[in-house]
Design a protein around this motif. Structure first.
Motif, PDB file in Angstrom:
ATOM      1  N   CYS A  29       0.834  -1.198   0.000  1.00 16.88           N
ATOM      2  CA  CYS A  29       0.000   0.000   0.000  1.00 16.88           C
ATOM      3  C   CYS A  29       0.876   1.258   0.000  1.00 16.88           C
ATOM      4  O   CYS A  29       1.837   1.352   0.762  1.00 16.88           O
ATOM      5  CB  CYS A  29      -0.894  -0.027   1.232  1.00 16.88           C
ATOM      6  SG  CYS A  29      -1.826   1.483   1.457  1.00 16.88           S
ATOM      7  N   CYS A  32       0.058   3.128   3.702  1.00 18.40           N
ATOM      8  CA  CYS A  32       0.490   2.573   4.995  1.00 18.40           C
ATOM      9  C   CYS A  32       1.570   1.503   4.841  1.00 18.40           C
ATOM     10  O   CYS A  32       2.025   0.948   5.830  1.00 18.40           O
ATOM     11  CB  CYS A  32      -0.707   2.008   5.753  1.00 18.40           C
ATOM     12  SG  CYS A  32      -1.332   0.468   5.078  1.00 18.40           S
ATOM     13  N   CYS A  59      -6.588  -1.928   0.073  1.00 12.60           N
ATOM     14  CA  CYS A  59      -5.754  -2.207   1.235  1.00 12.60           C
ATOM     15  C   CYS A  59      -6.647  -2.531   2.419  1.00 12.60           C
ATOM     16  O   CYS A  59      -7.522  -1.738   2.773  1.00 12.60           O
ATOM     17  CB  CYS A  59      -4.870  -1.003   1.545  1.00 12.60           C
ATOM     18  SG  CYS A  59      -3.932  -1.210   3.074  1.00 12.60           S
ATOM     19  N   SER A  61      -5.644  -2.752   5.455  1.00  9.98           N
ATOM     20  CA  SER A  61      -5.169  -2.087   6.667  1.00  9.98           C
ATOM     21  C   SER A  61      -5.753  -0.689   6.809  1.00  9.98           C
ATOM     22  O   SER A  61      -6.193  -0.305   7.878  1.00  9.98           O
ATOM     23  CB  SER A  61      -3.641  -2.009   6.655  1.00  9.98           C
ATOM     24  OG  SER A  61      -3.103  -3.309   6.583  1.00  9.98           O
ATOM     25  N   CYS A  62      -5.765   0.107   5.711  1.00  8.54           N
ATOM     26  CA  CYS A  62      -6.217   1.488   5.826  1.00  8.54           C
ATOM     27  C   CYS A  62      -7.371   1.823   4.875  1.00  8.54           C
ATOM     28  O   CYS A  62      -7.904   2.916   4.911  1.00  8.54           O
ATOM     29  CB  CYS A  62      -5.059   2.457   5.607  1.00  8.54           C
ATOM     30  SG  CYS A  62      -4.512   2.564   3.893  1.00  8.54           S
TER      31      CYS A  62
HETATM   32 ZN   LIG Z   1      -2.952   0.924   3.396  1.00  9.57          ZN
END
Ligand SMILES: [Zn+2]
Length: 74
Positions: A29, A32, A59, A61-62
């Motif tokens: 990503c 992040c 992504c 994660s974010c």
């Molecule tokens: Zn991310």
């Protein structure tokens, strides 16, 4: 005379064998740097000897989205 491999060396070789061929396609990503990426969709267009490949990723994660375009020439 060669010395026997240690356990760590064996794991390293196994790791390379299992994951080595994947390293060329891992994406991360841009926001992040996470590698927990989900592939959403893709389509392919052929045009004048080129193959253009579009794909979308998200992504995990974010939540950032990625639009990916690859132009392949034979
Ligand atoms: Zn991310």
């Amino acid at each position: 005379m060669s010395k026997p491999l240690t356990t760590a060396e064996k794991i390293k070789i196994l790791w390379k064998f299992v994951f080595g061929r994947k390293t060329g396609v891992i994406i991360d990503c841009a926001f992040c740097a996470g590698t927990n990426i989900t592939f959403k969709s893709s389509n392919t267009k052929e045009d004048q000897g080129q193959v253009v490949y579009y794909s979308q990723y998200v992504c995990n994660s974010c939540g950032a989205c990625c639009e990916n375009k690859q132009v392949w020439e034979g």
